[in-house]
Scaffold this motif. Structure first.
Motif, PDB file in Angstrom:
ATOM      1  N   GLU A 289       0.842  -1.199   0.000  1.00 54.29           N
ATOM      2  CA  GLU A 289       0.000   0.000   0.000  1.00 54.29           C
ATOM      3  C   GLU A 289       0.877   1.249   0.000  1.00 54.29           C
ATOM      4  O   GLU A 289       1.254   1.770   1.047  1.00 54.29           O
ATOM      5  N   TYR A 290       1.213   1.735  -1.180  1.00 54.59           N
ATOM      6  CA  TYR A 290       2.097   2.894  -1.308  1.00 54.59           C
ATOM      7  C   TYR A 290       1.289   4.183  -1.351  1.00 54.59           C
ATOM      8  O   TYR A 290       0.162   4.216  -1.847  1.00 54.59           O
ATOM      9  N   TYR A 291       1.885   5.238  -0.820  1.00 53.27           N
ATOM     10  CA  TYR A 291       1.271   6.558  -0.933  1.00 53.27           C
ATOM     11  C   TYR A 291       2.355   7.563  -1.336  1.00 53.27           C
ATOM     12  O   TYR A 291       3.539   7.368  -1.050  1.00 53.27           O
ATOM     13  N   PRO A 292       1.963   8.646  -2.020  1.00 52.58           N
ATOM     14  CA  PRO A 292       2.946   9.624  -2.468  1.00 52.58           C
ATOM     15  C   PRO A 292       3.626  10.310  -1.276  1.00 52.58           C
ATOM     16  O   PRO A 292       2.954  10.705  -0.324  1.00 52.58           O
ATOM     17  N   ARG A 293       4.925  10.456  -1.344  1.00 55.95           N
ATOM     18  CA  ARG A 293       5.672  11.095  -0.262  1.00 55.95           C
ATOM     19  C   ARG A 293       6.306  12.406  -0.693  1.00 55.95           C
ATOM     20  O   ARG A 293       6.323  13.369   0.059  1.00 55.95           O
ATOM     21  N   ALA A 294       6.855  12.459  -1.918  1.00 58.21           N
ATOM     22  CA  ALA A 294       7.536  13.682  -2.348  1.00 58.21           C
ATOM     23  C   ALA A 294       7.742  13.637  -3.855  1.00 58.21           C
ATOM     24  O   ALA A 294       7.656  12.577  -4.482  1.00 58.21           O
ATOM     25  N   GLU A 295       7.984  14.810  -4.420  1.00 59.15           N
ATOM     26  CA  GLU A 295       8.382  14.925  -5.822  1.00 59.15           C
ATOM     27  C   GLU A 295       9.577  15.864  -5.904  1.00 59.15           C
ATOM     28  O   GLU A 295       9.689  16.818  -5.127  1.00 59.15           O
ATOM     29  N   TYR A 296      10.478  15.584  -6.842  1.00 60.17           N
ATOM     30  CA  TYR A 296      11.643  16.443  -7.006  1.00 60.17           C
ATOM     31  C   TYR A 296      12.159  16.301  -8.434  1.00 60.17           C
ATOM     32  O   TYR A 296      11.740  15.421  -9.186  1.00 60.17           O
ATOM     33  N   VAL A 297      13.060  17.187  -8.803  1.00 59.62           N
ATOM     34  CA  VAL A 297      13.730  17.123 -10.106  1.00 59.62           C
ATOM     35  C   VAL A 297      15.105  16.523  -9.870  1.00 59.62           C
ATOM     36  O   VAL A 297      15.893  17.053  -9.069  1.00 59.62           O
ATOM     37  N   ASN A 298      15.406  15.421 -10.547  1.00 57.83           N
ATOM     38  CA  ASN A 298      16.665  14.735 -10.294  1.00 57.83           C
ATOM     39  C   ASN A 298      17.839  15.429 -10.987  1.00 57.83           C
ATOM     40  O   ASN A 298      17.674  16.464 -11.648  1.00 57.83           O
ATOM     41  N   ARG A 299      19.023  14.850 -10.836  1.00 58.99           N
ATOM     42  CA  ARG A 299      20.241  15.469 -11.369  1.00 58.99           C
ATOM     43  C   ARG A 299      20.223  15.585 -12.889  1.00 58.99           C
ATOM     44  O   ARG A 299      20.924  16.415 -13.461  1.00 58.99           O
ATOM     45  N   GLU A 300      19.417  14.746 -13.526  1.00 62.19           N
ATOM     46  CA  GLU A 300      19.305  14.792 -14.981  1.00 62.19           C
ATOM     47  C   GLU A 300      18.200  15.735 -15.443  1.00 62.19           C
ATOM     48  O   GLU A 300      17.901  15.815 -16.632  1.00 62.19           O
ATOM     49  N   GLY A 301      17.568  16.433 -14.501  1.00 60.20           N
ATOM     50  CA  GLY A 301      16.509  17.368 -14.847  1.00 60.20           C
ATOM     51  C   GLY A 301      15.158  16.727 -15.082  1.00 60.20           C
ATOM     52  O   GLY A 301      14.245  17.377 -15.614  1.00 60.20           O
ATOM     53  N   LYS A 302      15.004  15.474 -14.658  1.00 61.48           N
ATOM     54  CA  LYS A 302      13.745  14.761 -14.863  1.00 61.48           C
ATOM     55  C   LYS A 302      12.914  14.755 -13.587  1.00 61.48           C
ATOM     56  O   LYS A 302      13.468  14.612 -12.488  1.00 61.48           O
ATOM     57  N   ASN A 303      11.609  14.917 -13.733  1.00 52.90           N
ATOM     58  CA  ASN A 303      10.718  14.865 -12.576  1.00 52.90           C
ATOM     59  C   ASN A 303      10.702  13.442 -12.010  1.00 52.90           C
ATOM     60  O   ASN A 303      10.623  12.463 -12.747  1.00 52.90           O
ATOM     61  N   THR A 304      10.776  13.369 -10.695  1.00 54.35           N
ATOM     62  CA  THR A 304      10.786  12.078 -10.020  1.00 54.35           C
ATOM     63  C   THR A 304       9.778  12.098  -8.887  1.00 54.35           C
ATOM     64  O   THR A 304       9.686  13.080  -8.150  1.00 54.35           O
ATOM     65  N   ARG A 305       9.032  11.022  -8.759  1.00 58.70           N
ATOM     66  CA  ARG A 305       8.013  10.894  -7.716  1.00 58.70           C
ATOM     67  C   ARG A 305       8.438   9.779  -6.759  1.00 58.70           C
ATOM     68  O   ARG A 305       8.895   8.722  -7.178  1.00 58.70           O
ATOM     69  N   ILE A 306       8.278  10.042  -5.455  1.00 58.56           N
ATOM     70  CA  ILE A 306       8.630   9.041  -4.456  1.00 58.56           C
ATOM     71  C   ILE A 306       7.358   8.543  -3.781  1.00 58.56           C
ATOM     72  O   ILE A 306       6.544   9.328  -3.296  1.00 58.56           O
ATOM     73  N   LEU A 307       7.196   7.228  -3.741  1.00 59.89           N
ATOM     74  CA  LEU A 307       6.080   6.581  -3.069  1.00 59.89           C
ATOM     75  C   LEU A 307       6.635   5.771  -1.897  1.00 59.89           C
ATOM     76  O   LEU A 307       7.758   5.271  -1.947  1.00 59.89           O
ATOM     77  N   TYR A 308       5.821   5.640  -0.851  1.00 59.50           N
ATOM     78  CA  TYR A 308       6.306   4.962   0.352  1.00 59.50           C
ATOM     79  C   TYR A 308       5.238   4.017   0.896  1.00 59.50           C
ATOM     80  O   TYR A 308       4.040   4.306   0.848  1.00 59.50           O
ATOM     81  N   ALA A 309       5.691   2.871   1.392  1.00 60.52           N
ATOM     82  CA  ALA A 309       4.808   1.926   2.083  1.00 60.52           C
ATOM     83  C   ALA A 309       5.557   1.382   3.285  1.00 60.52           C
ATOM     84  O   ALA A 309       6.779   1.196   3.244  1.00 60.52           O
ATOM     85  N   ALA A 310       4.846   1.133   4.390  1.00 58.82           N
ATOM     86  CA  ALA A 310       5.510   0.636   5.595  1.00 58.82           C
ATOM     87  C   ALA A 310       4.549  -0.170   6.445  1.00 58.82           C
ATOM     88  O   ALA A 310       3.343   0.083   6.467  1.00 58.82           O
ATOM     89  N   VAL A 311       5.105  -1.141   7.161  1.00 66.06           N
ATOM     90  CA  VAL A 311       4.363  -1.942   8.134  1.00 66.06           C
ATOM     91  C   VAL A 311       5.153  -1.924   9.428  1.00 66.06           C
ATOM     92  O   VAL A 311       6.377  -2.118   9.427  1.00 66.06           O
ATOM     93  N   TYR A 312       4.461  -1.690  10.544  1.00 66.28           N
ATOM     94  CA  TYR A 312       5.139  -1.573  11.835  1.00 66.28           C
ATOM     95  C   TYR A 312       5.018  -2.866  12.628  1.00 66.28           C
ATOM     96  O   TYR A 312       3.935  -3.427  12.772  1.00 66.28           O
ATOM     97  N   ASP A 313       6.162  -3.340  13.137  1.00 65.15           N
ATOM     98  CA  ASP A 313       6.208  -4.490  14.027  1.00 65.15           C
ATOM     99  C   ASP A 313       6.310  -3.957  15.452  1.00 65.15           C
ATOM    100  O   ASP A 313       7.377  -3.520  15.879  1.00 65.15           O
ATOM    101  N   HIS A 314       5.185  -3.988  16.189  1.00 65.03           N
ATOM    102  CA  HIS A 314       5.173  -3.348  17.496  1.00 65.03           C
ATOM    103  C   HIS A 314       5.949  -4.152  18.546  1.00 65.03           C
ATOM    104  O   HIS A 314       6.309  -3.615  19.594  1.00 65.03           O
TER     105      HIS A 314
END
Length: 259
Positions: free
Chosen positions: A162-187
């Motif tokens: 279950e990924y959700y959007p975390r951030a967007e940035y322009v990489n070193r090559e000048g291309k737009n990049t989107r970061i998605l994140y998913a996590a599960v917690y072991d209590h």
């Protein structure tokens, strides 16, 4: 990203790192203030990354030695020092077992570097090893996250996919990049197991490349850290919630002194 997987993202790390640390206001100023108080006999920048602190500390005239487990991160820091006509001793090393033939009056583990130690045993070994490299009365600063019940509950119900959007940035090559994140917690283990997807987009917003990196960190209760510091021979000088030095709540920025 676990510690060993920082190499592939080191090139773009500076482009997105600020989006991952919402409590970074005053980050450099806080550490420069500590350097002014405690850095007279050398500063050890542990988990230095791409030099977010190494460079401003050097530019302020401090004697800095920096290390990171990622060779690519260390190389990025080295290139910055050369570009700015600065000099620092740089090492590829693990904070739990590095061996440098000198001692320092200030050691820094900035941002979340300490949280990649996944057991109390690993944390203890790192604290003892760092203490061995501190002068008498030397100071260490690091940060940890308190396990958060609401976040735990949500993460314990989540699926690893279950990924959700975390951030967007322009990489070193000048291309737009989107970061998605998913996590599960072991209590039980207090471990957050997640992964990041880095999606490179074309001008129309279509995904043309995708890379997935794991991240495993440990969240540590305040009482645990207090006990660890005591066992490892440190006195607690201060603990803050952020780099503006607000009262500690759920993010702990520790400042401790070697006994």
């Amino acid at each position: 990203m676990d510690l060993n997987s920082f190499d592939p993202v080191a090139t773009d790390y500076d482009c997105f790192v600020h989006d991952f640390h919402g409590n970074s206001d005053g980050f450099v100023e806080f550490h420069l203030s500590l350097a002014d108080k405690y850095g007279q006999d050398g500063i050890l920048d542990i988990a230095c990354g791409t030099g977010a602190l190494t460079i401003p500390l050097l530019q302020s005239g401090y004697d800095v030695t920096a290390l990171d487990l990622s060779a690519e991160m260390v190389e990025a820091t080295r290139k910055k020092t050369e570009k700015n006509n600065l000099r620092a001793d740089l090492f590829v090393a693990n904070m739990a077992d590095f061996d440098i033939d000198r001692k320092f009056s200030l050691a820094i583990i900035a941002r979340s570097g300490f949280m990649y130690l996944l057991t109390a045993q690993e944390q203890r070994l790192a604290l003892l090893n760092i203490r061995r490299h501190l002068t008498d009365g030397g100071v260490l600063t690091l940060n940890t996250f308190q396990p958060h019940p609401i976040m735990q509950a949500e993460s314990m119900k989540a699926s690893p996919g279950e990924y959700y959007p975390r951030a967007e940035y322009v990489n070193r090559e000048g291309k737009n990049t989107r970061i998605l994140y998913a996590a599960v917690y072991d209590h039980i283990a207090q471990i957050m197991r997640g992964s990041w997807i880095f999606e490179t987009l074309d001008s129309a917003g279509n995904v043309v490349d995708a890379r997935t990196y794991p991240q495993v960190t440990r969240h540590t209760y305040r009482q645990e850290m207090e006990h660890l510091f005591e066992l490892c021979g440190y006195d607690i000088l201060n603990v803050h919630n952020n780099y503006r030095c607000d009262a500690a709540k759920d993010i702990f920025i520790w400042v401790v002194r070697k006994k």
